[in-house]
Design an enzyme around this catalytic site. Sequence first.
Site, short mmCIF file in Angstrom:
data_model
loop_
_atom_site.label_atom_id
_atom_site.label_comp_id
_atom_site.label_asym_id
_atom_site.label_seq_id
_atom_site.Cartn_x
_atom_site.Cartn_y
_atom_site.Cartn_z
N ARG A 85 98.18 70.69 -6.76
CA ARG A 85 97.14 69.72 -6.42
C ARG A 85 97.10 69.45 -4.92
O ARG A 85 96.05 69.17 -4.35
CB ARG A 85 97.36 68.40 -7.18
CG ARG A 85 96.39 67.29 -6.76
CD ARG A 85 96.51 66.06 -7.63
NE ARG A 85 97.83 65.49 -7.64
CZ ARG A 85 98.32 64.68 -6.69
NH1 ARG A 85 97.58 64.35 -5.64
NH2 ARG A 85 99.55 64.20 -6.79
N TYR A 138 68.37 66.69 -3.07
CA TYR A 138 68.90 67.23 -4.32
C TYR A 138 68.97 66.13 -5.37
O TYR A 138 69.43 65.03 -5.09
CB TYR A 138 70.28 67.83 -4.06
CG TYR A 138 71.00 68.27 -5.31
CD1 TYR A 138 70.42 69.19 -6.18
CD2 TYR A 138 72.26 67.76 -5.63
CE1 TYR A 138 71.07 69.57 -7.34
CE2 TYR A 138 72.93 68.15 -6.77
CZ TYR A 138 72.32 69.05 -7.63
OH TYR A 138 72.95 69.43 -8.78
N ASP A 212 73.71 68.30 4.15
CA ASP A 212 73.82 69.30 3.10
C ASP A 212 73.00 70.51 3.53
O ASP A 212 71.77 70.46 3.61
CB ASP A 212 73.29 68.72 1.78
CG ASP A 212 73.44 69.67 0.60
OD1 ASP A 212 73.56 70.90 0.82
OD2 ASP A 212 73.43 69.19 -0.55
N LYS A 237 76.00 78.07 -5.09
CA LYS A 237 74.79 78.77 -4.69
C LYS A 237 75.10 80.01 -3.86
O LYS A 237 75.74 80.93 -4.34
CB LYS A 237 73.86 77.80 -3.96
CG LYS A 237 73.07 76.83 -4.84
CD LYS A 237 73.85 75.99 -5.78
CE LYS A 237 73.00 74.96 -6.51
NZ LYS A 237 73.83 73.94 -7.15
#
Length: 424
Positions: A85, A138, A212, A237
């Site tokens: 982690r 978005y 973004d 993407k």
Amino acid sequence: MADKDQKKFGFLSNYPFCSPRKLENTHEYDADTKLDTIAVTAQCKLGDQNLASPVVPSISLSSTFRINNVGEYKKCAEEGYIYGRLANHSCESAAEAINLLEGGTGALIFPSGMSAITTTLLTLLQKGDHVIFPDPLYSGTYRFAKDMLHKYGIEISIVEAGNIEAYRKEIRPNTKVLYGETPTNPTLTILDLDAFVELAKSVEGGSLTIVDATFASPYLQQTLKHGVDISIHSCTKYIGGHSDVIGGSICTSNKQLYEYIAELQRQMGNIQSPFDAFLMLRGIRTLPLRMVKHSQNALTIAQYLEQHPKINRVFYPGLASHPQHEIAKKQMSDFSGMVVFDVAGGLEAGKTLVANVKLIVLAVSLGGHESLIEHSASMTHGEEIMSKKEREDGGITDGMIRLSVGLENASDLIKDLEQALAKM
């Protein structure tokens, strides 16, 4: 640190950081090394491997790591690995490749684009802060901003995407973050990054800029080089590029800001899996080649659609008719693979078109090797996300179609669109 930066990043000074990770790349680059080369070769070194090391990083599936000497625990935490982690070679290799493409001081990868966005915002904001978002943006970010941030006592304003003066009018004494997208989802509005950063500098007390840049990819647009503080990508993407991985990334232009978000990411446990990190790095290896082909195909299709009698308007930054074409030329090396167009006949015509494509796939998401099409008003920005008025306020028409242009032959894609348009 300059006075302005001291105000903007002052909240970091009292945070008890863990020792920063000491990362080393397997290759050395100079200032003239091209992005193509970085995308293909960037990789973190794996410990002490004097004789040989893997060309392709192994997938670090182990959750924990054997420590040879208890006295070396701190060294392992800084230079090796102790627990999955906290750090592992798969995630660090993918993150460092993104960081080098972006030209940042550090990058982090997440299990989705939305986890990158939400973790970053919740890490930086506190009760009483104010954020300015663009409209449209978005749909996942839109819902989070509208439905969740107020629960934490965070104020939001939503302004016309790409309109610097609209941002300026909403600035308040407590404005902590200016949030942007470029190109914007789904209308492909271009935000002038230089003007955006200058606006943030004018905010009393300093305001962080977050952008973004998913629709552009880090290959076609180096967002941080314009002075933006944090660049975000949905790696699902273009970075992944094969529609087979979910992921997100952030990259910062300030080292202390990177370490702060990294520490909070580890505390929240919002980490990417090693296998998905491996897929992300694999996608990065071919990102330059794919973005060139995506852009070539998209321009060809945009030019075809622009002269079609059943199309009201085409939105593509590479067309001279795009209202921010000159800005796009200034900050993008090419114009990516997203084409948006408004069909004559509105809602029903849009539904008819997407229902009749044969080669192009009707699906949400974007940036994969295959071409994907969606009807925004029925799907990603439909009634369950926003009202018709909210769509109209954001420039999303009933007939708006979003096409993620893939790597097929452009003539075959045009043929498919032609037969589907004929059925409207």
